[in-house]
Design an enzyme around this catalytic site. Structure first.
Site, PDB file in Angstrom:
ATOM      1  N   TYR A   1      72.226 -34.305 -58.565  1.00 44.03           N
ATOM      2  CA  TYR A   1      71.356 -34.624 -57.432  1.00 44.03           C
ATOM      3  C   TYR A   1      72.000 -35.554 -56.398  1.00 44.03           C
ATOM      4  CZ  TYR A   1      67.545 -32.022 -59.482  1.00 44.03           C
ATOM      5  OH  TYR A   1      66.773 -30.998 -59.973  1.00 44.03           O
TER       6      TYR A   1
ATOM      7  N   GLU B   1      63.119 -31.454 -65.863  1.00 43.27           N
ATOM      8  CA  GLU B   1      64.210 -30.695 -66.472  1.00 43.27           C
ATOM      9  C   GLU B   1      64.638 -31.313 -67.794  1.00 43.27           C
ATOM     10  OE1 GLU B   1      65.433 -29.634 -61.952  1.00 43.27           O
ATOM     11  OE2 GLU B   1      66.793 -30.914 -63.102  1.00 43.27           O
TER      12      GLU B   1
ATOM     13  N   ARG C   1      72.271 -14.571 -63.160  1.00 45.48           N
ATOM     14  CA  ARG C   1      70.991 -14.012 -62.733  1.00 45.48           C
ATOM     15  C   ARG C   1      69.969 -14.219 -63.853  1.00 45.48           C
ATOM     16  NH1 ARG C   1      74.121 -13.982 -59.187  1.00 45.48           N
ATOM     17  NH2 ARG C   1      74.616 -12.320 -57.701  1.00 45.48           N
TER      18      ARG C   1
ATOM     19  N   TYR D   1      66.625 -12.824 -66.060  1.00 43.62           N
ATOM     20  CA  TYR D   1      65.949 -11.609 -66.507  1.00 43.62           C
ATOM     21  C   TYR D   1      64.861 -11.975 -67.509  1.00 43.62           C
ATOM     22  CZ  TYR D   1      70.065  -9.493 -64.427  1.00 43.62           C
ATOM     23  OH  TYR D   1      71.065  -9.134 -63.544  1.00 43.62           O
ATOM     24  N   SER D   2      63.700 -11.355 -67.340  1.00 43.56           N
ATOM     25  CA  SER D   2      62.576 -11.635 -68.230  1.00 43.56           C
ATOM     26  C   SER D   2      62.831 -11.070 -69.622  1.00 43.56           C
ATOM     27  CB  SER D   2      61.289 -11.023 -67.667  1.00 43.56           C
ATOM     28  OG  SER D   2      60.935 -11.647 -66.448  1.00 43.56           O
TER      29      SER D   2
ATOM     30  N   GLY E   1      59.219  -5.921 -61.682  1.00 41.64           N
ATOM     31  CA  GLY E   1      58.280  -7.001 -61.966  1.00 41.64           C
ATOM     32  C   GLY E   1      57.390  -6.730 -63.154  1.00 41.64           C
TER      33      GLY E   1
ATOM     34  N   PRO F   1      57.992  -9.203 -67.077  1.00 41.45           N
ATOM     35  CA  PRO F   1      57.223 -10.323 -67.638  1.00 41.45           C
ATOM     36  C   PRO F   1      55.787  -9.926 -67.959  1.00 41.45           C
ATOM     37  CG  PRO F   1      57.567 -10.643 -65.287  1.00 41.45           C
ATOM     38  CD  PRO F   1      58.435  -9.494 -65.698  1.00 41.45           C
TER      39      PRO F   1
END
Length: 398
Positions: free
Chosen positions: A98, A140, A206, A208-209, A278, A281
């Protein structure tokens, strides 16, 4: 949370900063990647950067956070922060990153706004930044602790145990931990990050569900091959790599599972609406409802180009039929059958039970349309939840 003095300064300067936020975020990324090219190579989605999508998402989140603080200085927008924190955790972001963002973001603000950035203005916006950054870092760290990993240490090697071609552009990869250790638990609706090494040496990531039996040692992800910037999004580097190169026996680098699109009320009526990939999920949520014997009404809705393009279509119907009080309806732009809707998803003839909690996933215009229709049917705004694949542009486009 935001001091009284800073609230007044941010309120007075918000129109100026808001008008320039697109230029600020563009310059920020230019400065950040010039100083740290490894971040573009190995952390940030290069397709989203090229399309300007990440810039829009960052601008939208900063503007939304500042606007919320001015309107509610003693509160913070936890729904937005949780969504960002889950995505950061899946990438292994840590508190130490940060200050790096702060350095280049404030250099961009000073360069774009020039003399308008007085010491008082700089101090007020510095307070806004650290309120947001520290809140994200704390969330987090709680997510890492919940996953029983050290902060940022989310990656494990997984072996591809099988592959199924679902449609011409969608493939399901079944994966299991390469070391034989138990697969980490996940909640229905959550996703993992997958990192692959591309031919130029970049390690792109990337999300992915996950779907399939959460109690099994094997997990499943279904990947849609994205056909480049012409599709209005990322250039499909990782999806094309997975489709072209990854087969059973290969190894993938996979993160611990994260994501905040999880069932809020497991006993009440549920509506699951998706478009395209979509559905993944939504299938995970549907599997859970079916496996736990959910008895309240469940409404399953999906829109796609055609039945042949609908990933896991048979599973979508079969899982719906396992429930005692459920209905499914699909809409297709092409080749719609006699029991299907034609064109865009339309809720006019769809009954929505009182007290329904809705979950949406698909392209942003689709989700905005479904949300408006649900609100018109009396579903409370707080009971409509969504997942965005890629940068969250909902706030940026509001």
């Amino acid at each position: 949370m935001l001091s009284e003095k800073s609230t007044a300064t941010v309120r007075a300067t918000l129109p100026t900063v808001g008008a320039a936020i697109g230029d600020i975020t563009e310059l920020f990324y230019t400065k950040l990647f010039a100083a740290h090219p490894e971040l573009l190579r190995d952390l940030f989605n290069r397709g989203n950067q090229a399309a300007g999508l990440q810039k829009q998402a960052l601008a939208g989140s900063i503007a939304a956070f500042a606007t919320h603080l001015v309107a509610h200085p003693d509160q913070r927008p936890d729904v937005m922060l949780n969504r960002i924190a889950h995505k950061h955790a899946s990438l292994g972001v840590t508190r130490e990153q940060y200050p790096v963002v702060h350095e280049h973001l404030f250099a961009a603000i000073a360069e774009v706004l020039g003399d308008a950035v007085t010491p008082e203005v700089a101090a007020a916006w510095d307070e806004v930044y650290w309120l947001m950054a520290n809140a994200l870092a704390a969330i987090e760290e709680r997510l890492y602790a919940g996953s029983q990993v050290a902060a940022g240490d989310v990656w494990r090697e997984w072996t591809v145990t099988g592959r199924t071609e679902e449609t011409a552009d969608c493939a399901t990869f079944r994966i299991a931990p390469a070391d034989g250790a138990p697969a980490p638990a996940h909640l229905p609706g959550q996703y993992v990050s997958v990192q692959v090494e591309l031919p130029d040496g970049a390690r792109q990531i990337r999300q992915y569900s996950l779907h399939g039996d959460p109690g099994s040692q094997t997990r499943a992800i279904t990947v849609k091959r994205v056909h480049g910037p012409a599709a209005g999004g990322p250039d499909g580097e990782v999806s094309h790599h997975l489709h072209a190169r990854v087969r059973a026996g290969d190894t993938l680098r996979v993160s611990a599972p994260y994501g905040d699109l999880v069932l809020r009320d497991s006993a009440g009526p549920v509506l699951l609406a998706s478009a395209g990939i979509g559905c993944t999920p939504m299938l995970s949520l549907l599997e859970h409802l079916a496996d736990t014997g959910h008895t309240a009404p469940v409404t399953v809705l999906h829109a796609d180009r055609s039945p042949a393009d609908h990933p896991l279509r048979d599973d979508h119907r079969a899982l719906t039929h396992k429930l005692t009080d459920s209905s499914a309806r699909f809409w297709y732009e092409e080749s719609a059958g006699p029991d299907d809707g034609e064109g865009r998803l339309d809720l006019d003839g769809v009954p929505v039970a009182a007290g329904t909690t809705a979950y949406l996933c698909g392209p942003l215009p689709f989700m905005r349309s479904v949300r408006e229709q649900l609100l018109a049917k009396g579903v409370a705004a707080a009971d409509i939840h969504y997942e965005v694949f890629g940068p969250d542009l909902w706030l940026a486009s509001a």
